[in-house]
Motif scaffolding. Structure first.
Motif, mmCIF file in Angstrom:
data_model
loop_
_atom_site.group_PDB
_atom_site.id
_atom_site.type_symbol
_atom_site.label_atom_id
_atom_site.label_comp_id
_atom_site.label_asym_id
_atom_site.label_seq_id
_atom_site.Cartn_x
_atom_site.Cartn_y
_atom_site.Cartn_z
ATOM 1 N N THR A 219 -33.566 25.377 114.179
ATOM 2 C CA THR A 219 -32.522 26.853 113.064
ATOM 3 C C THR A 219 -33.759 26.996 112.239
ATOM 4 O O THR A 219 -34.863 26.897 111.886
ATOM 5 C CB THR A 219 -31.349 25.403 112.151
ATOM 6 N N PHE A 220 -33.302 27.988 111.593
ATOM 7 C CA PHE A 220 -33.648 28.679 110.149
ATOM 8 C C PHE A 220 -32.616 29.751 109.402
ATOM 9 O O PHE A 220 -31.786 29.866 110.216
ATOM 10 C CB PHE A 220 -34.778 29.820 111.266
ATOM 11 N N LYS A 221 -32.888 29.618 108.471
ATOM 12 C CA LYS A 221 -32.717 29.785 107.557
ATOM 13 C C LYS A 221 -33.117 31.548 107.215
ATOM 14 O O LYS A 221 -33.852 32.405 107.529
ATOM 15 C CB LYS A 221 -32.780 29.141 106.137
ATOM 16 N N LEU A 222 -31.711 32.441 107.118
ATOM 17 C CA LEU A 222 -31.896 33.803 107.162
ATOM 18 C C LEU A 222 -31.526 34.363 105.994
ATOM 19 O O LEU A 222 -30.350 34.633 105.088
ATOM 20 C CB LEU A 222 -30.687 34.588 108.053
ATOM 21 N N GLU A 223 -32.682 34.231 105.123
ATOM 22 C CA GLU A 223 -33.436 34.220 103.706
ATOM 23 C C GLU A 223 -31.819 36.001 103.135
ATOM 24 O O GLU A 223 -32.469 36.611 104.000
ATOM 25 C CB GLU A 223 -35.195 34.556 103.549
ATOM 26 N N GLY A 224 -31.622 35.645 102.295
ATOM 27 C CA GLY A 224 -31.081 37.014 101.256
ATOM 28 C C GLY A 224 -29.334 36.677 102.185
ATOM 29 O O GLY A 224 -28.906 37.607 101.387
ATOM 30 N N ILE A 225 -28.952 35.933 103.147
ATOM 31 C CA ILE A 225 -27.767 36.035 104.405
ATOM 32 C C ILE A 225 -26.936 35.848 103.990
ATOM 33 O O ILE A 225 -27.076 34.604 103.958
ATOM 34 C CB ILE A 225 -28.766 36.536 105.237
ATOM 35 N N ASP A 226 -25.738 36.230 102.723
ATOM 36 C CA ASP A 226 -24.936 35.334 102.594
ATOM 37 C C ASP A 226 -23.680 35.538 103.597
ATOM 38 O O ASP A 226 -22.696 36.521 103.480
ATOM 39 C CB ASP A 226 -24.297 35.869 101.486
ATOM 40 N N SER A 227 -23.210 34.841 104.454
ATOM 41 C CA SER A 227 -22.078 35.078 106.029
ATOM 42 C C SER A 227 -21.276 33.553 105.167
ATOM 43 O O SER A 227 -19.926 33.272 106.412
ATOM 44 C CB SER A 227 -22.744 34.829 106.890
ATOM 45 N N THR A 228 -20.379 33.228 103.865
ATOM 46 C CA THR A 228 -19.553 32.648 103.707
ATOM 47 C C THR A 228 -18.262 32.839 104.251
ATOM 48 O O THR A 228 -17.013 32.453 104.319
ATOM 49 C CB THR A 228 -19.827 31.726 101.831
#
Length: 214
Positions: free
Chosen positions: A71-80
């Motif tokens: 897994t890895f984070k998509l920096e700056g992406i808010d998908s809430t």
């Protein structure tokens, strides 16, 4: 209140991509977390994404801190917001393996991106109303001093001929961050000539997706 000048900015284009790898899920979180088995990415890597979320597909993003094996984070992406980012997304990514400088840039112009409003007036209304629709197509235009010895000429020509997108990165001065775009390319390497003026060439670059700012 603050302002900044672009003087000292650097412009680069992606010159090498790794092979595409699948994404089997992306979480509804801030930042969003992508699942991809044995992805091999490191924090700070740059990616071109494709996804079944229209607002995310074709964007250029960075890998966030401390990626795990799968897994890895998509920096700056808010998908809430699940109304915009519904559960069950899949996709793929390409890592950008190398960047190439585009020196001697004179201007970076932007166009488009304005909200298009729909005007409506019902029979019972005396006044018209407007509702926001989508946005107009956006584009970047680079104007550079003509120098065909520069390696980026071949890169832009190849992207133009292939009609394939290429990532554009503008690194702002004094640590003010960076701007990331995914663009198609129309490169006119026939120089403009004007008496007493620097010979210039232009690259018109329609955007494939919303730009990302870090």
């Amino acid at each position: 209140m603050s302002f900044s000048l672009p003087d000292g900015s650097r412009v680069q284009v992606a010159s090498l991509y790794a092979a595409s790898k699948p994404i089997t899920a992306i979480s509804n979180a801030s930042p969003a977390v992508a699942t991809s088995a044995a992805h091999g990415l490191s924090a700070g890597d740059y990616l071109e994404l494709t996804a079944t979320w229209p607002k995310l597909t074709d964007r250029i993003v960075k890998v966030g801190a401390a990626p795990a094996t799968d897994t890895f984070k998509l920096e700056g992406i808010d998908s809430t917001k699940t109304t915009i980012y519904p559960v069950g997304v899949t996709g793929s990514f390409r890592k950008i393996s190398a960047w190439q400088d585009v020196p001697q840039v004179l201007t970076v112009d932007t166009s488009g991106g304005e909200t298009k409003f729909v005007t409506v007036q019902f029979l019972e209304d005396e006044d018209e109303k407007q509702a926001p629709g989508g946005k107009s197509a956006a584009a970047i235009k680079l104007t550079m001093a003509d120098d065909p010895s520069q390696p980026y000429y071949a890169t832009l020509r190849a992207a133009d001929e292939a009609k394939e997108p290429i990532a554009l990165r503008i690194i702002l001065p004094a640590g003010r961050g960076e701007l990331l775009y995914n663009c198609l390319v129309s490169f006119n390497d026939s120089p403009k000539l004007g008496k007493g003026s620097v010979m210039t060439v232009e690259a018109s670059m329609p955007l494939k997706a919303k730009f990302t700012r870090y």
